[in-house]
Design a protein around this motif. Structure first.
Motif, PDB file in Angstrom:
ATOM      1  N   PRO A 103       4.792  -0.795  -2.496  1.00 47.89           N
ATOM      2  CA  PRO A 103       3.224  -0.302  -2.398  1.00 47.89           C
ATOM      3  C   PRO A 103       3.082   0.545  -1.018  1.00 47.89           C
ATOM      4  N   GLY A 104       2.201   1.553  -1.388  1.00 46.36           N
ATOM      5  CA  GLY A 104       1.738   2.656  -0.273  1.00 46.36           C
ATOM      6  C   GLY A 104       2.797   3.586  -0.024  1.00 46.36           C
TER       7      GLY A 104
ATOM      8  N   SER B 228      -5.296   6.209  -0.684  1.00 44.39           N
ATOM      9  CA  SER B 228      -4.524   6.275  -1.977  1.00 44.39           C
ATOM     10  C   SER B 228      -4.405   7.741  -2.474  1.00 44.39           C
TER      11      SER B 228
END
Length: 128
Positions: free
Chosen positions: A63-64, A100
């Motif tokens: 994630p990220g 994002s």
């Protein structure tokens, strides 16, 4: 593989600080993912079609990770610095992490709308 990476990308022309950031980010990948990425790169350079494997690899990134890599690549293309320096009252700060990928794209499109980023620079950052 990552957004903002233009064809024929030459890392030797990158700022050493950005290279260090990329290296640090890559070191966060688990060893099996690093090996998978190396295999994909090797197979791609050998002319094999790795699109399906690449899509699977990207879906399994931590994630990220994509957003952090996008920010680094936007910096490499001068987009982040242009956005940060274009408006002294801007909420965009080159040290602020992008939340994002879609948020990063929206920021770039807003900068074009506001006239603080050229369409050509946005095109390179968004689609190359």
């Amino acid at each position: 593989m990552f957004p903002g990476v233009p064809p024929g990308f030459d890392p030797s022309k990158l700022d050493p600080k950005l290279i260090a950031e990329i290296s640090e980010l890559m070191s966060t990948l688990p060893p099996p993912m690093m090996m998978k990425m190396q295999t994909l790169m090797h197979n791609s350079m050998a002319g094999h079609d790795v699109r399906n494997d690449m899509e699977e690899f990207e879906r399994n990134l931590p994630p990220g990770f994509r957003e952090k890599m996008a920010k680094i690549m936007y910096q490499a293309n001068g987009v982040v610095n242009a956005l940060a320096s274009s408006d002294p009252n801007s909420q965009f700060d080159k040290t602020t992490p992008l939340e994002s990928l879609s948020g990063a794209r929206l920021t770039i499109l807003n900068a074009v709308r506001d006239g603080t980023l050229t369409p050509e620079a946005a095109l390179r950052a968004l689609f190359d």
